[in-house]
Design a protein around this motif. Structure first.
Motif, mmCIF file in Angstrom:
data_model
loop_
_atom_site.group_PDB
_atom_site.id
_atom_site.type_symbol
_atom_site.label_atom_id
_atom_site.label_comp_id
_atom_site.label_asym_id
_atom_site.label_seq_id
_atom_site.Cartn_x
_atom_site.Cartn_y
_atom_site.Cartn_z
ATOM 1 N N ALA A 135 -36.322 14.908 39.678
ATOM 2 C CA ALA A 135 -35.912 13.522 39.411
ATOM 3 C C ALA A 135 -34.409 13.464 39.088
ATOM 4 O O ALA A 135 -33.685 12.605 39.611
ATOM 5 C CB ALA A 135 -36.722 12.933 38.261
ATOM 6 N N LEU A 136 -33.964 14.387 38.248
ATOM 7 C CA LEU A 136 -32.543 14.378 37.871
ATOM 8 C C LEU A 136 -31.662 14.662 39.094
ATOM 9 O O LEU A 136 -30.621 14.023 39.287
ATOM 10 C CB LEU A 136 -32.272 15.406 36.764
ATOM 11 C CG LEU A 136 -32.974 15.114 35.421
ATOM 12 C CD1 LEU A 136 -32.721 16.258 34.427
ATOM 13 C CD2 LEU A 136 -32.505 13.790 34.821
ATOM 14 N N GLN A 137 -32.102 15.601 39.931
ATOM 15 C CA GLN A 137 -31.319 15.907 41.137
ATOM 16 C C GLN A 137 -31.216 14.665 42.023
ATOM 17 O O GLN A 137 -30.141 14.347 42.532
ATOM 18 C CB GLN A 137 -31.990 17.046 41.924
ATOM 19 C CG GLN A 137 -31.842 18.395 41.236
ATOM 20 C CD GLN A 137 -32.736 19.479 41.845
ATOM 21 O OE1 GLN A 137 -33.771 19.179 42.442
ATOM 22 N NE2 GLN A 137 -32.328 20.730 41.681
ATOM 23 N N SER A 138 -32.330 13.953 42.176
ATOM 24 C CA SER A 138 -32.262 12.801 43.083
ATOM 25 C C SER A 138 -31.452 11.664 42.470
ATOM 26 O O SER A 138 -30.757 10.945 43.175
ATOM 27 C CB SER A 138 -33.659 12.342 43.518
ATOM 28 O OG SER A 138 -34.294 11.607 42.522
ATOM 29 N N GLN A 139 -31.504 11.517 41.140
ATOM 30 C CA GLN A 139 -30.673 10.488 40.500
ATOM 31 C C GLN A 139 -29.181 10.789 40.709
ATOM 32 O O GLN A 139 -28.384 9.879 40.908
ATOM 33 C CB GLN A 139 -30.983 10.387 39.008
ATOM 34 C CG GLN A 139 -32.291 9.679 38.705
ATOM 35 C CD GLN A 139 -32.251 8.202 39.034
ATOM 36 O OE1 GLN A 139 -31.221 7.547 38.920
ATOM 37 N NE2 GLN A 139 -33.380 7.657 39.456
ATOM 38 N N ARG A 143 -26.166 8.695 43.126
ATOM 39 C CA ARG A 143 -24.809 8.285 42.688
ATOM 40 C C ARG A 143 -23.722 8.988 43.505
ATOM 41 O O ARG A 143 -22.556 8.962 43.115
ATOM 42 C CB ARG A 143 -24.577 8.633 41.217
ATOM 43 C CG ARG A 143 -25.664 8.244 40.254
ATOM 44 C CD ARG A 143 -25.717 6.739 40.043
ATOM 45 N NE ARG A 143 -26.779 6.445 39.085
ATOM 46 C CZ ARG A 143 -26.559 5.907 37.880
ATOM 47 N NH1 ARG A 143 -25.358 5.598 37.506
ATOM 48 N NH2 ARG A 143 -27.572 5.683 37.078
ATOM 49 N N GLY A 144 -24.153 9.706 44.539
ATOM 50 C CA GLY A 144 -23.170 10.418 45.354
ATOM 51 C C GLY A 144 -22.642 11.678 44.685
ATOM 52 O O GLY A 144 -21.570 12.171 45.028
ATOM 53 N N LEU A 145 -23.387 12.200 43.712
ATOM 54 C CA LEU A 145 -22.941 13.409 42.995
ATOM 55 C C LEU A 145 -23.795 14.601 43.428
ATOM 56 O O LEU A 145 -25.022 14.472 43.566
ATOM 57 C CB LEU A 145 -23.070 13.197 41.481
ATOM 58 C CG LEU A 145 -22.233 12.047 40.903
ATOM 59 C CD1 LEU A 145 -22.651 11.743 39.472
ATOM 60 C CD2 LEU A 145 -20.746 12.388 40.971
ATOM 61 N N ASP A 146 -23.166 15.740 43.616
ATOM 62 C CA ASP A 146 -23.873 16.937 44.070
ATOM 63 C C ASP A 146 -24.580 17.598 42.873
ATOM 64 O O ASP A 146 -23.919 18.031 41.929
ATOM 65 C CB ASP A 146 -22.859 17.904 44.697
ATOM 66 C CG ASP A 146 -23.517 19.196 45.168
ATOM 67 O OD1 ASP A 146 -24.757 19.309 45.079
ATOM 68 O OD2 ASP A 146 -22.763 20.085 45.614
#
Ligand code: PLP
Ligand code: KYN
Length: 425
Positions: A135-139, A143-146
C-alpha cells in the motif's frame, strides 16, 4: 515433575478464572483446540444472533432496514465505532468502523502524506505485514515518487524485533510520515507507541499505527498518546467474522482535514441525502468513510463487540498475559530440548497476545498439530504461531497443546509430513 502431573494445576487455574464462563459464548469444535484467534477469531453466539437479526431486517423491511431495522444500518458504523473506541483509547468521534485494513491504510496515507520540500519519504519497518508495504509503495507511486528511494524501512537487528532507538534514528528531516505496527505479526513484539509518537512529533513528522495484532487483545491510548491515525481489522481478536469491516482512528486535532479519498458516506449524516455535488464532510472520523457500508459484514460485530464491552479490555489483557506466560513456562520446561526457541518478547510490557515458537521443522510441526486437531498457524520460514485467546481458551488448552507438541517431537510424528507451507498458511 512429569508433564502429566501439571494438568491439575491448569485445571485449577481454569476454576479460578473469572472469564471462564465466556468460553460458552463461542462455537468451539468438540475435540479441537483453536490457537489461531490472532488470524481469525471464532464465531460467538451473540455475533451469529446479530447477523441473523440483520438478515431478518433485510427480509422483512427491505430498504427500511436503513432506519427501522433492529440495528438500523444507517447508523451501524457509528454504533460500532462507539464500541471500538474504548478498545483503542479514542473517543467515539475519533473512531470509525469502515473499509478494510489495507483500504483504510490507503485512505489515511492519501490523507496524511503531504510530501513537501525535502520531506518526501515514508518511514516503515522491514518486519511489517506485506500488505502495508504494498500500500505504501503504491501511494508513493501515485505521487510520482519512486518507492525504492522514498520508502525507508528500518531494519531489525535479529530478524525478530525492532529497536525503537533505530526507528527514532531513522526519523530524519526527509521523513514526512511514519507507519508502524502496534504489534509485529510474527514475533508479537509491542512497539512503544507513546515514545515513538512523541519522538516523531518532536521532529515534525506525522505517525500512524497498524493495530491488527493488538486491537481486542491489549489496551491502547491512541488519543492520549497523540497518535495521528491508526487502522486495524476486526476479524482477529475482535471475532467479527472473516473479512469483516475494519476500523480506523483519526485524532481529533485532524478533524476537518479533507480525506484523501472521499465518497458520499463520509458526508455529515444529516446532509448526505441532500445529494448535493458539494460534499459536506462529517466533522469527525466519519468523514473517512467512502461508500455504502457492508452491512452483513458489520452485523456480527454488534454481538462480538458487546462481549468486549461487558468484559473490558483490561480483564482480557490480564488473562491473555497469564495464558501466554503459562505457555512460555511449559515450553521452557518441556520443549526446549527439542530445539524450540521462544521468538516473542518475554516481558509483559513487550509481549503481544501470541507465542512465536521457532523451529526448523515448523511447517510440518504445524501439520502434525492439525492432525491432532490443534489449530496453530505457520509463518515462513520457521514459526509456529500460537494464540491462546482470553475469551475462549483455557489454561488446560495450553497444557494440552504443549503436551501434544511433546508427543509430536518425541515420536517424530512431523516426519510424516512435508516441511512446506500450505496455500493459506
Ligand atoms: C498487521 C496486518 N496488517 C494488514 C493486514 C491485512 O489486512 P486486510 O487483508 O484486512 O486488508 C493483516 C492481516 O491480514 C495484518 O496482520
Ligand atoms: N486476512 C487473512 C485471510 C486469510 C488468511 C489469513 C489472514 C490473516 O489475517 C493473516 C494475518 N494477518 C497474519 O498475521 O498472519
Amino acid at each position: 515433575m512429569p508433564l502429566t502431573a501439571k494438568r491439575a494445576e491448569a485445571i485449577e487455574r481454569d476454576e479460578q478464572d473469572r472469564l471462564a464462563p465466556y468460553r460458552d459464548e463461542f462455537y468451539l469444535q468438540e475435540g479441537s483446540i483453536y490457537m489461531d484467534g490472532n488470524s481469525l477469531g471464532l464465531l460467538s453466539k451473540r455475533a451469529e444472533a446479530t447477523l441473523l437479526e440483520s438478515l431478518a431486517d433485510w427480509r422483512e423491511l427491505g430498504i427500511d432496514g436503513w432506519m427501522k431495522g433492529r440495528h438500523p444500518w444507517f447508523e451501524l458504523s457509528e454504533k460500532l465505532a462507539a464500541l471500538n473506541a474504548p478498545l483503542v483509547g479514542g473517543s467515539a468521534d475519533e473512531v470509525m468502523v469502515t473499509g478494510s485494513t489495507t483500504v483504510n491504510l490507503h485512505q489515511l496515507v492519501a490523507t496524511f502524506f503531504a510530501p513537501s520540500g525535502q520531506r518526501t519519504k515514508i518511514l516503515a519497518d522491514s518486519l511489517t505485514f506485506p500488505s502495508d508495504i504494498y500500500a505504501l509503495q503504491s501511494q508513493l507511486r501515485l505521487r510520482g515518487l519512486d518507492p525504492a528511494e522514498h520508502l525507508v524501512q528500518v531494519e531489525s537487528r535479529d530478524g525478530r524485533f525492532l529497536d525503537e532507538a533505530d526507528i527514532i534514528a531513522a526519523m530524519t528531516e526527509e521523513i514526512a510520515l511514519i507507519v508502524l505496527p502496534t504489534v509485529l505479526y510474527r514475533s508479537g513484539q509491542i512497539l512503544d507507541m507513546e515514545r515513538l509518537t512523541r519522538e516523531a512529533h518532536a521532529r515534525g513528522i506525522l505517525i500512524g499505527f497498524d493495530g491488527c495484532h493488538s486491537v481486542g487483545a491489549i489496551p491502547h491510548a491512541f488519543h492520549d498518546w497523540g497518535v495521528d491515525f491508526a487502522y486495524w481489522c476486526n476479524y482477529k481478536h475482535l471475532n467479527g467474522g472473516p473479512g469483516t469491516v475494519g476500523g480506523l482512528f483519526v485524532h481529533e486535532r485532524h478533524f476537518g482535514t479533507l480525506p484523501g479519498l472521499t465518497g458520499w458516506f463520509g458526508s455529515r449524516k444529516d446532509k448526505q441525502f441532500d445529494m448535493d455535488h458539494t460534499m459536506t464532510p462529517a466533522e469527525n472520523a466519519g468523514a473517512f468513510q467512502i461508500g455504502t457500508p457492508h452491512v452483513l459484514s458489520l452485523a456480527p460485530q454488534i454481538g462480538a463487540l458487546e462481549l468486549f464491552a461487558e468484559v473490558g479490555i483490561d480483564a482480557v489483557r490480564t488473562k491473555s498475559l497469564a495464558l501466554t506466560d503459562y505457555m512460555m513456562t511449559l515450553v521452557d520446561q518441556e520443549l526446549t530440548p527439542y530445539g524450540f526457541v521462544i521468538g516473542n518478547p518475554r516481558d509483559d510490557k513487550r509481549r503481544g497476545a501470541h507465542l512465536s515458537l521457532e523451529h526448523p521443522e515448523a511447517a510440518r510441526i504445524c501439520k502434525a498439530l492439525k492432525a491432532h486437531h490443534v489449530i496453530p498457524d505457520f509463518r515462513a520460514p520457521n514459526i509456529v504461531r500460537l494464540a491462546p485467546v482470553a475469551l475462549y481458551n483455557k489454561f488446560e488448552d495450553v497444557y494440552e497443546v504443549v503436551s501434544i507438541l511433546k508427543t509430536i517431537m518425541d515420536e517424530k510424528q512431523y516426519e510424516q509430513f512435508k516441511n512446506e507451507r500450505e496455500v493459506v498458511a
